[in-house]
Design an enzyme around this catalytic site. Structure first.
Site, mmCIF file in Angstrom:
data_model
loop_
_atom_site.group_PDB
_atom_site.id
_atom_site.type_symbol
_atom_site.label_atom_id
_atom_site.label_comp_id
_atom_site.label_asym_id
_atom_site.label_seq_id
_atom_site.Cartn_x
_atom_site.Cartn_y
_atom_site.Cartn_z
ATOM 1 N N HIS A 1 -5.388 -0.008 -2.209
ATOM 2 C CA HIS A 1 -5.830 -1.300 -1.704
ATOM 3 C C HIS A 1 -5.374 -2.361 -2.703
ATOM 4 O O HIS A 1 -6.071 -2.620 -3.694
ATOM 5 C CB HIS A 1 -7.351 -1.348 -1.544
ATOM 6 N N HIS B 1 -4.916 6.480 -0.642
ATOM 7 C CA HIS B 1 -4.095 5.303 -0.436
ATOM 8 C C HIS B 1 -4.579 4.185 -1.348
ATOM 9 O O HIS B 1 -5.622 4.296 -1.979
ATOM 10 C CB HIS B 1 -4.063 4.871 1.039
ATOM 11 N N GLU C 1 0.844 -1.195 0.000
ATOM 12 C CA GLU C 1 0.000 0.000 0.000
ATOM 13 C C GLU C 1 0.879 1.245 0.000
ATOM 14 O O GLU C 1 2.001 1.222 0.487
ATOM 15 C CB GLU C 1 -0.886 0.047 1.259
ATOM 16 N N ASP D 1 -9.221 2.308 7.965
ATOM 17 C CA ASP D 1 -9.278 3.464 7.061
ATOM 18 C C ASP D 1 -10.166 4.554 7.650
ATOM 19 O O ASP D 1 -9.808 5.737 7.646
ATOM 20 C CB ASP D 1 -9.839 3.067 5.693
#
Length: 123
Positions: free
Chosen positions: A73, A71, A25, A84
């Protein structure tokens, strides 16, 4: 500031960052101008991992106008996890998740509580 859109080149860059960091990530903070997400801020000391990514908020300059986060996944799920949502609650009003395989439709925008938010893509 009411955030309603993201610049296409910024979205394309986030998707590319997801591809390049895969299977780890990445995390970044976002800035906006006139209600449009227009900048990605990579914070020194950020850590990307296979299960999560971390941003050290003590390294964020006070003068930065942070409106949210982005971000990836790598698991392909475009839905915020409980972790999150905890992160969203301290990092602004709009949050973007890009997911494997990082194509033009492999992303979503969310409010701090994890509710999907329709964000326009603008040139």
């Amino acid at each position: 500031m009411n955030i309603s859109a993201i610049q296409k080149d910024i979205l394309d860059l986030l998707l590319a960052m997801g591809r390049e960091s895969h299977p780890r990530e990445f995390a970044a903070l976002l800035s906006a101008e006139s209600g449009v997400i227009s900048d990605i801020n990579l914070i020194p000391g950020s850590i990307g991992g296979r299960a999560s990514a971390q941003v050290p908020f003590d390294m964020v300059p006070i003068s930065m106008n942070i409106i949210g986060s982005a971000h990836s996944h790598p698991n392909g799920i475009i839905r915020p996890s409980d972790a999150d949502i905890r992160f969203f609650s301290v990092s602004g009003s709009r949050h973007i998740i890009v997911a494997d395989p990082y194509g033009p439709d492999d992303w979503g925008c969310f409010s701090p509580d994890g509710t999907p938010f329709m964000l326009k893509v603008v040139p």
